[in-house]
Scaffold this active site. Sequence first.
Site, PDB file in Angstrom:
ATOM      1  N   HIS A  78      30.485  40.866  42.877  1.00 23.58           N
ATOM      2  CA  HIS A  78      31.412  41.511  41.951  1.00 23.58           C
ATOM      3  C   HIS A  78      30.990  41.168  40.527  1.00 23.58           C
ATOM      4  CE1 HIS A  78      35.012  42.526  39.677  1.00 23.58           C
ATOM      5  NE2 HIS A  78      35.321  43.309  40.692  1.00 23.58           N
ATOM      6  N   LEU A 111      40.971  44.375  48.280  1.00 26.20           N
ATOM      7  CA  LEU A 111      39.901  44.613  47.318  1.00 26.20           C
ATOM      8  C   LEU A 111      39.636  43.393  46.452  1.00 26.20           C
ATOM      9  CD1 LEU A 111      37.908  46.628  46.019  1.00 26.20           C
ATOM     10  CD2 LEU A 111      39.755  47.292  44.457  1.00 26.20           C
ATOM     11  N   ASP A 112      38.389  42.889  46.503  1.00 26.44           N
ATOM     12  CA  ASP A 112      37.916  41.779  45.664  1.00 26.44           C
ATOM     13  C   ASP A 112      38.726  40.494  45.856  1.00 26.44           C
ATOM     14  OD1 ASP A 112      35.998  43.488  44.602  1.00 26.44           O
ATOM     15  OD2 ASP A 112      37.278  44.091  42.936  1.00 26.44           O
ATOM     16  N   GLU A 113      39.331  40.332  47.040  1.00 28.49           N
ATOM     17  CA  GLU A 113      40.179  39.163  47.281  1.00 28.49           C
ATOM     18  C   GLU A 113      39.629  38.246  48.370  1.00 28.49           C
ATOM     19  OE1 GLU A 113      42.837  38.145  45.689  1.00 28.49           O
ATOM     20  OE2 GLU A 113      43.072  39.847  44.343  1.00 28.49           O
TER      21      GLU A 113
END
Length: 292
Positions: free
Chosen positions: A200, A235-237
Amino acid sequence: MYQEEVKKSERVRILISCQDQPGIVAAVSQLLFQNGGNIVQSDQHTTDPIGGMFFMRIEADIQDFELHKQKIAQDFQQLSERLNINWRMEQASKKKRLAIFVSKEDHCLLELLWQQKAGHLDAEFAIVVSNHRDIQGIVEEMGIPFHYVPVNSSNKKEMESLQIELIQKNNVDIIVLARYMQILSPEFTKTFPNQIINIHHSFLPAFIGANPYARAYYRGVKLIGATAHYVTDELDEGPIIEQDVQRVNHRDQLEDLKKIGKYIERTVLAQAVKWHVEDRVLTYGNKTIVFS
C-alpha cells in the site's frame, strides 16, 4: 563419511503458536533430537509473561528427512494434542511459487525480479497476471508466463474465477499484489487466507484508499511511507508485515513524493515477500510476529 551425512540432511522450518505454558521448548527440542534433528536456529516470543501467547520458529537439519518425515509429523500431531499447539513444518529446499499481480506500474515487479536474480529472494515466479499489457514484454523476456486478465467492475466475478483457476493450476503458494490496482472481492481473499501480500503506497493506517500521495501532499505531511500487509476482505486492514518511512519537507512537490514513495514501496514489498517465503511470519489476530 561426513560429506555423505551432509547430503542426506534436510533443513526444515517449524513454526509454532499456542498459549504460553511451561515445557514447550523442551518438548519440541526433545522431539527433534529423537528424530535425528539438529537445531541450528531458534527464535521465540511471548506476548505476555502471564497468560500470553507463545510463538516460536526453529530451523533444524534432520538426517534422512524423507524417510522419517511421516513419523515426525505424527509426533508433532501428538505433541499438538497434548499441549494444544498450532504448528507447521516447511522444507527449506522447496521454494515457494509466486503469482505476481500487477497493473501498469512496474517498479515493484522489477524489484522482485532483481532480488530473485541476485539470489536474495529464494522463490520461483510461477505466473504474472495483469489487467493491462504494459509489462507483458518485460515478463516474457524473463521467461515467466504472462496472463492478461482484463478485469473491470462489470466482469469481476468471471475474471476472478479465471485468476483462481490460474493460481491453483500453477500450484501457487503466495500471491503478491505488486501495485495491482484492483480491489479483490471477499470471495477471492477468503480463498487464500494469509497467502496474499499487498503493497500500500502510504504509511497505514494513514491515507487508506485511493490517491494517498495527493492527500498526503495537501495535508503537508513530513513523513511518507509504504506498508506491506496480508490482504483480508477489509480494505487495507490486514495484518501488517513491514513498513518504512522517509522524511519530506515543504520543498517536495507531489511528483517528488511519488518518486520517493516508489522507492519505499518496492523495498518494503520485497522485504515482506522475502520474510514470507522464508517462513518467518506468524499471524495472530490482526497482527504479525516477524522473526526477522
